[in-house]
Design a protein around this motif. Sequence first.
Motif, PDB file in Angstrom:
ATOM      1  N   ASP A 105      -9.718 -22.117  28.338  1.00 55.91           N
ATOM      2  CA  ASP A 105     -10.669 -21.501  28.037  1.00 55.91           C
ATOM      3  C   ASP A 105     -10.883 -20.061  27.971  1.00 55.91           C
ATOM      4  N   GLU A 106      -9.919 -19.486  29.148  1.00 49.13           N
ATOM      5  CA  GLU A 106      -9.567 -18.081  29.273  1.00 49.13           C
ATOM      6  C   GLU A 106      -9.105 -17.458  28.095  1.00 49.13           C
ATOM      7  N   MET A 107      -8.285 -18.125  27.187  1.00 46.40           N
ATOM      8  CA  MET A 107      -7.315 -17.406  26.112  1.00 46.40           C
ATOM      9  C   MET A 107      -7.891 -18.132  24.766  1.00 46.40           C
ATOM     10  N   LYS A 108      -9.024 -18.836  24.874  1.00 47.14           N
ATOM     11  CA  LYS A 108      -9.327 -19.741  23.648  1.00 47.14           C
ATOM     12  C   LYS A 108      -9.615 -18.796  22.439  1.00 47.14           C
ATOM     13  N   ASP A 109      -9.946 -17.583  22.417  1.00 46.00           N
ATOM     14  CA  ASP A 109     -10.290 -16.557  21.335  1.00 46.00           C
ATOM     15  C   ASP A 109      -9.126 -15.909  21.068  1.00 46.00           C
ATOM     16  N   LYS A 110      -7.929 -16.248  21.778  1.00 43.74           N
ATOM     17  CA  LYS A 110      -6.788 -15.547  21.289  1.00 43.74           C
ATOM     18  C   LYS A 110      -5.615 -16.695  20.662  1.00 43.74           C
ATOM     19  N   ILE A 111      -5.628 -17.812  21.391  1.00 45.95           N
ATOM     20  CA  ILE A 111      -4.617 -18.738  21.024  1.00 45.95           C
ATOM     21  C   ILE A 111      -5.207 -20.126  21.562  1.00 45.95           C
ATOM     22  N   GLN A 112      -4.969 -21.177  20.873  1.00 44.52           N
ATOM     23  CA  GLN A 112      -5.320 -22.587  21.513  1.00 44.52           C
ATOM     24  C   GLN A 112      -4.116 -23.101  22.200  1.00 44.52           C
TER      25      GLN A 112
END
Length: 291
Positions: A105-112
């Motif tokens: 969730d923490e990096m969902k806006d950057k990479i899946q």
Amino acid sequence: MKIAVVTDSTANITPEEAAQHDIHVVPIPFTIDGQTFREGVDISTEEFYDKLKNSSSFPSTSQPSIGQMMELYQQLADDGYDAAISIFLTSSISGFLSTVHGLVDEMKDKIQIIPFDCHITSEPMHYVVLEAAKLVKQHEDPDEVVSKLTTLSDSIRSLFVVDDLQNLVRGGRLSNASAFVGSILKIKPLLSFDNPSHSIEAFEKVRSMKKAKLRCEEIFEDKLQGLDYPVRAVIIHANAEEAGQKWVDKLSAAHPDVDFKLGYFGPVIGTHLGEGALALTWFRDTDKKPL
């Protein structure tokens, strides 16, 4: 969609394989006699076992830091990857996969980030990682890759024989240790991940390494019956190459239709199994029958 394949050093992916198949390998740290090393980077497997023989204390393993993992995934995003299928040593013996789950969730806006637990480590995980890379190159979407990796992982069976249980017991990696500790120096226990929790369990007591290997062969032959797919198999050794190769030769002669390979336990897994451990593992041969 551009998909990365990420794994850790316990999978024994060689630098050549990593370069050829675009696999990103995270080194697992371990400490021996107060010195911390990164598996596959700072020390060779041979050097580790030399140190283990003369170690004054029980070695320990740890996880890569959250910061290190965030940097890796950020770099992958910067390099144009949309997703990262992340195959790490089983959650039943390490909290590393749980740490990675926490970054989804923490990096969902950057990479899946797609964590995948193949419920094993070492050489079987090696083949799961290579299969993932192959499927990605075939432009499979992430859901299809995970589905096919699950099928491959479900076919993995592994039997371990250790010289003694001291390392597993002290490291807290043996789930049913209390049933075996009393006779720890008198037996060669058979171990397996093949249980509902996928934890390391001792399931049978054998009086010698020779008898233990014979029992593994019996189980292997029994499990082969009725399979509707071809298998490949790996004998894995912890600094016991000669014994491992002899076992490969014996099994290859008895099962000419099975592709056998000799593999090794690196420092992180060797820390827990101890020198002299041997394993017989087998799984679906996806070269002969693709997923």
